[in-house]
Design an enzyme around this catalytic site. Structure first.
Site, PDB file in Angstrom:
ATOM      1  N   ALA A 108      54.719 -21.467  56.126  1.00  0.00           N
ATOM      2  CA  ALA A 108      54.419 -22.622  57.101  1.00  0.00           C
ATOM      3  C   ALA A 108      53.045 -22.991  57.435  1.00  0.00           C
ATOM      4  O   ALA A 108      52.542 -23.742  58.132  1.00  0.00           O
ATOM      5  CB  ALA A 108      55.393 -22.444  58.361  1.00  0.00           C
ATOM      6  N   LYS A 109      52.214 -21.650  57.288  1.00  0.00           N
ATOM      7  CA  LYS A 109      50.805 -21.776  57.604  1.00  0.00           C
ATOM      8  C   LYS A 109      50.424 -22.115  59.118  1.00  0.00           C
ATOM      9  O   LYS A 109      49.510 -23.013  59.100  1.00  0.00           O
ATOM     10  CB  LYS A 109      49.841 -22.441  56.457  1.00  0.00           C
ATOM     11  N   ARG A 110      51.161 -21.577  59.885  1.00  0.00           N
ATOM     12  CA  ARG A 110      50.820 -22.304  61.402  1.00  0.00           C
ATOM     13  C   ARG A 110      49.547 -21.487  62.056  1.00  0.00           C
ATOM     14  O   ARG A 110      49.672 -20.490  61.577  1.00  0.00           O
ATOM     15  CB  ARG A 110      52.123 -21.877  62.269  1.00  0.00           C
TER      16      ARG A 110
END
Length: 288
Positions: A98-100
């Protein structure tokens, strides 16, 4: 209450038992079409269920790409929740891609969504972006430790645009390290003293060539995209990662998924990649 086994220990065991392979669950519209599916919720659900059925009981890691589920709104998120639940129930570790990345309470909320026990999207690990400063990840680091989960921090990514940030030298850094190297150093600190390895990994592209100028010995896993469709092969891994190759978790997505929707073909492709990766790593280690 018994302590939660850390992600790093669970990942090491899964890699040893099942082979060091991560397969992405990336329902691109084009892949749905190639599988003879419609680009809709029914197609998404069929695609995801098939990948989980084919691979979750035999590969070490499955990595759903959240964006391809989010594009369908709440119904897509429901499919993602079910995929995570079923994959973990079948024994695969789930890395949510999700590369938050954010600050303060917002970062804490992202962490809660993916790393808090009881969340419908609870995953074994989460990809995160540190480019608001590594310290901005503190809520995710703390919750990951508490829940026995892990993080994969973007450090040296395979996309060509990444270099303008990751190769920039930090002003005032006495060692002259660039940003990517700084992220690796932070992760080494997080993993210090952990055995068999720490739970805080880096994303390092398998297509980047010789990385001997970087200290990849972070005592944690290195998630390596780029095998297969992006051009890297299992045989390239020792040359890229050197002695850190035993902690590399190569990610293959299209290279495996293009063999669907046939379950047998998906399994055969994943098994070939896992065996080739294991053999390359073992051969490199014997030479050292």
């Amino acid at each position: 209450m018994s302590p939660v086994e850390p992600f790093g220990a669970r990942l090491r065991r899964a890699m040893d038992e099942r082979g060091p392979l991560c397969v992405g669950i990336d329902p691109h519209a084009s892949l749905l079409t190639d599988w003879g599916l419609n680009d809709d919720i029914a197609g998404l659900e069929r695609f995801s269920r098939t990948v989980v059925e084919a691979l979750a009981d035999r590969v070490a890691v499955l990595k759903p790409q959240s964006a391809f589920f989010e594009r369908f709104g709440s119904r897509g998120i429901a499919v993602l929740e079910k995929s995570v639940e079923e994959a973990r129930a079948s024994g695969a570790l789930v890395v949510m891609d999700a590369k938050r990345g954010d600050i303060g309470s917002t970062m804490a909320a992202y962490a809660s969504a993916f790393l808090e026990k009881g969340s419908p999207l609870f995953s074994d690990a989460l990809t995160v972006s540190p480019y608001l400063g590594y310290g901005s990840l503190k809520p995710a680091v703390e919750l990951a430790r508490e829940s026995g989960a892990g993080l994969f921090v973007l450090a040296l990514t395979s996309n060509p645009e990444g270099g303008e940030v990751q190769h920039a030298v930090r002003p005032g850094d006495a060692a002259g390290r660039n940003v990517g190297a700084t992220m690796l150093a932070h992760l080494a600190e997080e993993n210090a003293g952990e055995a068999p390895m720490g739970s805080f990994g880096a994303v390092v592209g398998a297509t980047l060539g010789d990385l001997s100028s970087y200290d990849l010995d972070i005592n944690g896993p290195l998630l390596a995209p780029g095998i297969g469709a992006q051009g890297a092969t299992p045989a390239d891994l020792p040359g890229v990662f050197g002695e850190a190759v035993r902690r590399v978790v190569p990610n293959v997505s299209r290279g495996v998924l293009r063999h669907g929707p046939d379950v047998g073909a998906l399994r055969a492709s994943a098994e070939r990649f896992a065996e080739d990766i294991r053999a390359a790593a073992a051969a490199a280690w014997r030479l050292r």
